[in-house]
Design a protein around this motif. Structure first.
Motif, PDB file in Angstrom:
ATOM      1  N   ASP A 165     -40.199   5.242   1.604  1.00 15.00           N
ATOM      2  CA  ASP A 165     -39.933   6.058   2.896  1.00 15.00           C
ATOM      3  C   ASP A 165     -38.835   5.090   3.532  1.00 15.00           C
ATOM      4  N   LEU A 166     -37.453   5.372   3.123  1.00 13.75           N
ATOM      5  CA  LEU A 166     -36.338   4.683   3.835  1.00 13.75           C
ATOM      6  C   LEU A 166     -36.033   5.591   5.049  1.00 13.75           C
ATOM      7  N   ILE A 167     -36.535   5.113   6.407  1.00 14.22           N
ATOM      8  CA  ILE A 167     -36.450   5.721   7.519  1.00 14.22           C
ATOM      9  C   ILE A 167     -35.113   5.805   8.136  1.00 14.22           C
ATOM     10  N   ALA A 168     -34.374   4.589   8.070  1.00 14.91           N
ATOM     11  CA  ALA A 168     -33.080   4.844   8.872  1.00 14.91           C
ATOM     12  C   ALA A 168     -32.258   3.515   8.110  1.00 14.91           C
ATOM     13  N   GLN A 169     -30.841   3.605   8.316  1.00  9.39           N
ATOM     14  CA  GLN A 169     -29.924   2.624   7.818  1.00  9.39           C
ATOM     15  C   GLN A 169     -28.906   2.369   8.886  1.00  9.39           C
ATOM     16  N   ALA A 200     -20.284  -6.377   0.773  1.00  9.40           N
ATOM     17  CA  ALA A 200     -21.688  -6.973   0.659  1.00  9.40           C
ATOM     18  C   ALA A 200     -22.476  -5.784   1.048  1.00  9.40           C
ATOM     19  N   GLN A 201     -21.866  -5.171   2.181  1.00 11.78           N
ATOM     20  CA  GLN A 201     -22.819  -3.885   2.797  1.00 11.78           C
ATOM     21  C   GLN A 201     -23.018  -2.945   1.816  1.00 11.78           C
ATOM     22  N   ILE A 202     -22.016  -2.357   1.433  1.00 17.15           N
ATOM     23  CA  ILE A 202     -21.820  -1.468   0.227  1.00 17.15           C
ATOM     24  C   ILE A 202     -22.692  -1.644  -0.896  1.00 17.15           C
ATOM     25  N   GLY A 203     -22.755  -3.045  -1.477  1.00 16.48           N
ATOM     26  CA  GLY A 203     -23.562  -3.367  -2.499  1.00 16.48           C
ATOM     27  C   GLY A 203     -25.101  -3.300  -2.037  1.00 16.48           C
ATOM     28  N   ARG A 204     -25.662  -4.211  -1.089  1.00 16.10           N
ATOM     29  CA  ARG A 204     -26.784  -4.181  -0.712  1.00 16.10           C
ATOM     30  C   ARG A 204     -27.432  -2.836  -0.015  1.00 16.10           C
ATOM     31  N   THR A 205     -26.582  -1.988   0.499  1.00 17.82           N
ATOM     32  CA  THR A 205     -27.259  -0.729   1.117  1.00 17.82           C
ATOM     33  C   THR A 205     -27.378   0.221   0.006  1.00 17.82           C
ATOM     34  N   ASN A 206     -26.287   0.191  -0.693  1.00 13.46           N
ATOM     35  CA  ASN A 206     -26.664   1.334  -2.167  1.00 13.46           C
ATOM     36  C   ASN A 206     -28.061   0.755  -2.913  1.00 13.46           C
ATOM     37  N   SER A 207     -28.189  -0.577  -3.129  1.00 13.77           N
ATOM     38  CA  SER A 207     -29.451  -0.846  -3.755  1.00 13.77           C
ATOM     39  C   SER A 207     -30.691  -0.367  -3.280  1.00 13.77           C
ATOM     40  N   ILE A 208     -30.941  -0.571  -1.711  1.00  8.30           N
ATOM     41  CA  ILE A 208     -31.897  -0.003  -1.087  1.00  8.30           C
ATOM     42  C   ILE A 208     -32.144   1.445  -1.119  1.00  8.30           C
ATOM     43  N   LEU A 209     -30.879   2.091  -1.078  1.00  9.85           N
ATOM     44  CA  LEU A 209     -31.113   3.543  -1.078  1.00  9.85           C
ATOM     45  C   LEU A 209     -31.361   4.253  -2.329  1.00  9.85           C
ATOM     46  N   GLU A 210     -31.009   3.622  -3.537  1.00 10.01           N
ATOM     47  CA  GLU A 210     -31.214   3.700  -5.014  1.00 10.01           C
ATOM     48  C   GLU A 210     -32.648   3.652  -5.064  1.00 10.01           C
ATOM     49  N   ALA A 211     -33.097   2.306  -4.751  1.00 12.80           N
ATOM     50  CA  ALA A 211     -34.516   1.910  -5.163  1.00 12.80           C
ATOM     51  C   ALA A 211     -35.455   2.851  -4.335  1.00 12.80           C
ATOM     52  N   SER A 212     -35.181   3.324  -3.097  1.00 14.63           N
ATOM     53  CA  SER A 212     -36.156   4.056  -2.329  1.00 14.63           C
ATOM     54  C   SER A 212     -36.217   5.550  -3.086  1.00 14.63           C
ATOM     55  N   GLY A 213     -35.217   6.001  -3.458  1.00 15.84           N
ATOM     56  CA  GLY A 213     -35.197   7.072  -4.199  1.00 15.84           C
ATOM     57  C   GLY A 213     -36.008   7.225  -5.344  1.00 15.84           C
ATOM     58  N   GLU A 214     -35.913   6.257  -6.302  1.00 15.24           N
ATOM     59  CA  GLU A 214     -36.260   5.828  -7.614  1.00 15.24           C
ATOM     60  C   GLU A 214     -37.928   5.734  -7.611  1.00 15.24           C
ATOM     61  N   ALA A 232     -49.577   1.168  -1.954  1.00 11.03           N
ATOM     62  CA  ALA A 232     -48.629   2.396  -2.590  1.00 11.03           C
ATOM     63  C   ALA A 232     -47.441   2.527  -2.150  1.00 11.03           C
ATOM     64  N   PRO A 233     -46.430   3.060  -3.064  1.00  8.90           N
ATOM     65  CA  PRO A 233     -44.805   2.979  -2.693  1.00  8.90           C
ATOM     66  C   PRO A 233     -44.791   4.183  -1.553  1.00  8.90           C
ATOM     67  N   GLU A 234     -45.587   5.187  -1.357  1.00 10.83           N
ATOM     68  CA  GLU A 234     -45.463   6.084  -0.271  1.00 10.83           C
ATOM     69  C   GLU A 234     -45.804   5.547   1.189  1.00 10.83           C
ATOM     70  N   ASP A 235     -46.537   4.067   1.003  1.00 10.88           N
ATOM     71  CA  ASP A 235     -46.781   3.759   2.336  1.00 10.88           C
ATOM     72  C   ASP A 235     -45.746   2.478   2.779  1.00 10.88           C
ATOM     73  N   LEU A 236     -44.917   2.450   2.152  1.00 10.82           N
ATOM     74  CA  LEU A 236     -43.677   1.538   2.519  1.00 10.82           C
ATOM     75  C   LEU A 236     -42.700   2.300   3.505  1.00 10.82           C
ATOM     76  N   HIS A 237     -42.575   1.928   4.719  1.00 12.55           N
ATOM     77  CA  HIS A 237     -41.701   2.456   5.539  1.00 12.55           C
ATOM     78  C   HIS A 237     -40.575   1.439   6.074  1.00 12.55           C
ATOM     79  N   ILE A 238     -39.372   1.952   5.374  1.00  9.59           N
ATOM     80  CA  ILE A 238     -38.388   0.758   5.478  1.00  9.59           C
ATOM     81  C   ILE A 238     -37.121   1.285   6.443  1.00  9.59           C
ATOM     82  N   VAL A 239     -36.551   0.120   7.163  1.00 10.68           N
ATOM     83  CA  VAL A 239     -35.350   0.274   7.940  1.00 10.68           C
ATOM     84  C   VAL A 239     -34.424  -0.696   7.342  1.00 10.68           C
ATOM     85  N   ASP A 240     -33.344  -0.330   7.184  1.00 15.92           N
ATOM     86  CA  ASP A 240     -32.262  -1.173   6.499  1.00 15.92           C
ATOM     87  C   ASP A 240     -31.270  -1.744   7.742  1.00 15.92           C
ATOM     88  N   ILE A 241     -31.115  -2.807   8.203  1.00 14.60           N
ATOM     89  CA  ILE A 241     -30.259  -3.254   8.895  1.00 14.60           C
ATOM     90  C   ILE A 241     -28.937  -3.500   8.186  1.00 14.60           C
TER      91      ILE A 241
END
Length: 357
Positions: free
Chosen positions: A206-210, A188-202, A171-180
């Motif tokens: 659970d995006l725990i930390a970046q 590259a950081q801007i593009g990849r960071t924004n992608s996981i941030l947007e997808a987590s919200g959509e 389930a989506p709510e069972d994903l607990h993600i950290v972005d290194i």
């Protein structure tokens, strides 16, 4: 204009050499004469590389240095900035002072380039930016750019994660993600960071930390260890390059975690970017579940732009290099980003053996 200036300079040098020979002070050998004529069309290129922080960066440097050789008609001036923007600015000013024909810049970060690139433009030296981009008020300060679509890379990874976890019944709510993250402010950081941030919200993840780790293995390991000490529910690690991923895997395994694709069985799933040999090796081992390629072989594309400029031909302002994505299994064979389908290739040893980096 550049080609005329270069030929004129070599012609003057050639006349001076002939006058010196006729003066009786020395005599040129046939080999020396041939070498001087060969130098007439040498194109000087100043290359400011931001550093050697990762396997990807080393491959990128080798691609450019291997392209701009004397055998290919170039005189390459190379400078390693050791990830310091001030060193890159000094290098560019040195290139301008030495009147190079072209400047190739792989920038540390996007901002802070207006003044020095204006100096290059005032000196009529084209600047080709590679990999990361620069943010300048006057876009004409940059002649062309060659690199990757980092936002697309990130979206491919996120769509794969969505499809993969759905197929596995997580389930989506069972994903607990950290972005290194990579170096903050890098394209590259801007593009990849924004992608996981947007997808987590959509998607409700659970995006725990970046946390940034500057694309290095040592920092990736340190950041992962710190995150594990603060959070006991991490089951997805989204690393913004292979070296960070390798460091993170080391920290995870030292903490007693099992790295793999079975989130429902307590494993920690690792996603990475670059698809360098070191990263793909971890894919074959099942320790990196997905590795999205960021192609470092950009030397030939840069040379194509220079040849077009030299010949007065048209060229693209922005050139995207070709890239793929590799997974450890065949659970997901393709994803769709912006209505376009992208293949996900199950990695094999034969594929790794066939690659250049």
């Amino acid at each position: 204009m550049k080609r005329f200036k270069r030929k004129k300079l070599n012609f003057v040098c050639g006349v001076a050499a002939l006058l010196f020979a006729f003066s009786g002070c020395g005599k040129k050998t046939e080999a020396e004469t041939e070498e001087s004529y060969d130098d007439f069309d040498v194109i000087t290129v100043g290359f400011s590389q931001l550093g050697a922080e990762s396997d990807w960066r080393v491959a990128n440097t080798e691609s450019i240095r291997g392209t701009f050789t004397r055998e290919n008609g170039y005189d390459l001036m190379y400078d390693d900035a050791q990830q310091k923007q001030d060193k890159q600015i000094i290098a560019i000013r040195n290139f301008i002072q030495q009147e190079v024909d072209y400047i190739v810049l792989a920038p540390v970060t996007e901002t802070g380039w207006d003044t020095v690139l204006q100096e290059a433009k005032d000196s009529d030296i084209p600047v080709i930016v590679v990999d990361r981009r620069v943010s300048v008020d006057d876009t004409n300060l940059v002649t062309a750019w060659v690199g990757s679509d980092f936002s697309k890379e990130g979206h491919i990874a996120c769509e794969w994660l969505k499809s993969y976890t759905e197929a596995k019944g997580v389930a989506p709510e069972d994903l607990h993600i950290v972005d290194i993250q990579g170096t903050l402010g890098a394209t590259a950081q801007i593009g990849r960071t924004n992608s996981i941030l947007e997808a987590s919200g959509e998607y409700g993840w659970d995006l725990i930390a970046q946390v940034p780790a500057d694309y290095t293995q040592a920092k990736g390991k340190e950041v992962m260890a710190n995150l594990l000490s603060e959070h006991d529910n991490i089951n997805v690690v989204y690393c913004e390059n292979d070296n960070e991923a390798i460091g993170a895997i080391e920290a995870l395994e030292e903490a007693g975690k099992t790295v793999g694709g079975n989130i429902d069985k307590g494993e920690v799933l690792v996603i990475s970017f670059d698809a360098a040999n070191s990263g793909l090796t971890k894919v074959l081992e099942g320790k990196i579940a997905l590795d999205v390629e960021c192609n470092p072989l950009q030397g030939e594309e840069i040379q194509n732009i220079i040849k077009a400029i030299e010949n007065g031909e048209d060229y693209f302002k922005y050139t995207y290099v070709k890239e793929s994505a590799f997974s450890y299994d065949d659970t997901v064979t393709s994803v769709t980003v912006d209505d376009k389908e992208y293949e996900i290739t199950q990695l094999t040893q034969d594929i790794v053996n066939s690659r250049e980096y």
